[in-house]
Design a protein around this motif. Structure first.
Motif, mmCIF file in Angstrom:
data_model
loop_
_atom_site.group_PDB
_atom_site.id
_atom_site.type_symbol
_atom_site.label_atom_id
_atom_site.label_comp_id
_atom_site.label_asym_id
_atom_site.label_seq_id
_atom_site.Cartn_x
_atom_site.Cartn_y
_atom_site.Cartn_z
ATOM 1 N N GLN A 52 2.146 -7.992 -9.214
ATOM 2 C CA GLN A 52 2.205 -6.735 -9.956
ATOM 3 C C GLN A 52 3.668 -6.460 -10.278
ATOM 4 O O GLN A 52 4.557 -6.823 -9.503
ATOM 5 C CB GLN A 52 1.630 -5.618 -9.077
ATOM 6 C CG GLN A 52 1.335 -4.328 -9.755
ATOM 7 C CD GLN A 52 0.587 -3.387 -8.811
ATOM 8 O OE1 GLN A 52 0.280 -3.725 -7.674
ATOM 9 N NE2 GLN A 52 0.291 -2.201 -9.291
ATOM 10 N N ASP A 70 2.861 6.387 1.125
ATOM 11 C CA ASP A 70 2.223 5.566 0.086
ATOM 12 C C ASP A 70 3.043 5.551 -1.202
ATOM 13 O O ASP A 70 2.523 5.349 -2.283
ATOM 14 C CB ASP A 70 0.807 6.064 -0.192
ATOM 15 C CG ASP A 70 0.779 7.500 -0.698
ATOM 16 O OD1 ASP A 70 1.825 8.180 -0.655
ATOM 17 O OD2 ASP A 70 -0.287 7.950 -1.141
ATOM 18 N N TYR A 85 7.233 5.538 -7.063
ATOM 19 C CA TYR A 85 6.018 4.920 -7.585
ATOM 20 C C TYR A 85 4.895 5.033 -6.568
ATOM 21 O O TYR A 85 5.138 4.981 -5.355
ATOM 22 C CB TYR A 85 6.238 3.415 -7.822
ATOM 23 C CG TYR A 85 7.377 3.065 -8.723
ATOM 24 C CD1 TYR A 85 7.180 2.891 -10.086
ATOM 25 C CD2 TYR A 85 8.659 2.871 -8.211
ATOM 26 C CE1 TYR A 85 8.232 2.542 -10.916
ATOM 27 C CE2 TYR A 85 9.708 2.526 -9.041
ATOM 28 C CZ TYR A 85 9.491 2.360 -10.388
ATOM 29 O OH TYR A 85 10.537 2.010 -11.201
ATOM 30 N N ASP A 86 3.674 5.088 -7.048
ATOM 31 C CA ASP A 86 2.505 4.962 -6.194
ATOM 32 C C ASP A 86 2.444 3.519 -5.703
ATOM 33 O O ASP A 86 2.560 2.586 -6.506
ATOM 34 C CB ASP A 86 1.245 5.324 -6.987
ATOM 35 C CG ASP A 86 -0.006 5.154 -6.162
ATOM 36 O OD1 ASP A 86 -0.577 4.033 -6.192
ATOM 37 O OD2 ASP A 86 -0.406 6.112 -5.479
ATOM 38 N N GLU A 88 0.028 1.593 -4.641
ATOM 39 C CA GLU A 88 -1.086 0.763 -5.121
ATOM 40 C C GLU A 88 -1.024 0.476 -6.611
ATOM 41 O O GLU A 88 -1.265 -0.646 -7.049
ATOM 42 C CB GLU A 88 -2.423 1.434 -4.778
ATOM 43 C CG GLU A 88 -2.687 1.540 -3.288
ATOM 44 C CD GLU A 88 -2.671 0.181 -2.579
ATOM 45 O OE1 GLU A 88 -3.248 -0.782 -3.120
ATOM 46 O OE2 GLU A 88 -2.069 0.095 -1.499
ATOM 47 N N THR A 89 -0.713 1.489 -7.399
ATOM 48 C CA THR A 89 -0.806 1.340 -8.858
ATOM 49 C C THR A 89 0.532 1.062 -9.545
ATOM 50 O O THR A 89 0.540 0.651 -10.707
ATOM 51 C CB THR A 89 -1.397 2.611 -9.492
ATOM 52 O OG1 THR A 89 -0.468 3.695 -9.286
ATOM 53 C CG2 THR A 89 -2.754 2.947 -8.893
ATOM 54 N N GLU A 91 2.301 3.261 -10.605
ATOM 55 C CA GLU A 91 2.480 4.342 -11.571
ATOM 56 C C GLU A 91 3.636 5.226 -11.110
ATOM 57 O O GLU A 91 3.739 5.553 -9.930
ATOM 58 C CB GLU A 91 1.209 5.200 -11.684
ATOM 59 C CG GLU A 91 0.058 4.499 -12.365
ATOM 60 C CD GLU A 91 0.357 4.169 -13.820
ATOM 61 O OE1 GLU A 91 0.932 5.015 -14.528
ATOM 62 O OE2 GLU A 91 0.017 3.045 -14.242
#
Length: 153
Positions: A52, A70, A85-86, A88-89, A91
């Protein structure tokens, strides 16, 4: 004095300019630098595969990186900006402004510790990035500039 011991080596993209690195749940989270090439990456350590990626715009030079709960917090070198940033995503969830260069960043589950390349570490609040304290870094009571003239033993 401490001595480092290499316990493992992993493949890595030799074109990336690693500035910050976090190991979490068996994956590397990496902040890379250089203008026009900076990004945030999730990497499989065993293969070096980038799983990612979130690119920074060309005006930012990515530097230190930490994981707080997180959220990944990435600082920039001369742009006085931190990106959140998040995990997991990837974002973007927040941006902070600060004064001074951003070099290294670490977290002790309570405070952030940020280096600007000087002999002073800024202790920062992980929720606001506000400076709450400063720590002068010394070795045997001498500053780094004093050691530069004498050589570190």
């Amino acid at each position: 004095m401490l001595t480092a011991e290499i316990i493992a080596t992993y493949p890595h993209d030799t074109d990336s300019y690693t500035q910050g690195l976090v190991l979490h749940d068996g994956l590397f989270y990496e902040s890379t630098g250089m203008y026009g090439e900076s990004d945030l990456r999730k990497v499989e350590p065993e293969t070096g595969e980038v799983l990612q990626q979130a690119d920074l715009t060309d005006k930012y030079f990515g530097e230190g990186l930490v994981l707080v709960d997180d959220r990944l917090i990435q600082i920039t070198w001369k742009e006085d900006t931190a990106f959140v940033y998040d995990l997991e995503t990837f974002e973007p969830v927040q941006e902070f402004e600060y004064t001074g260069e951003g070099w290294g960043l670490c977290y002790d589950d309570t405070h952030l510790y940020m280096s600007d390349g000087s002999e002073t570490l800024a202790v920062r609040d992980p929720e606001t990035l506000e400076v709450t304290n400063e720590i002068e870094v010394t070795l045997e009571g001498k500053s780094a500039s004093e050691w530069a003239f004498q050589g570190i033993p």
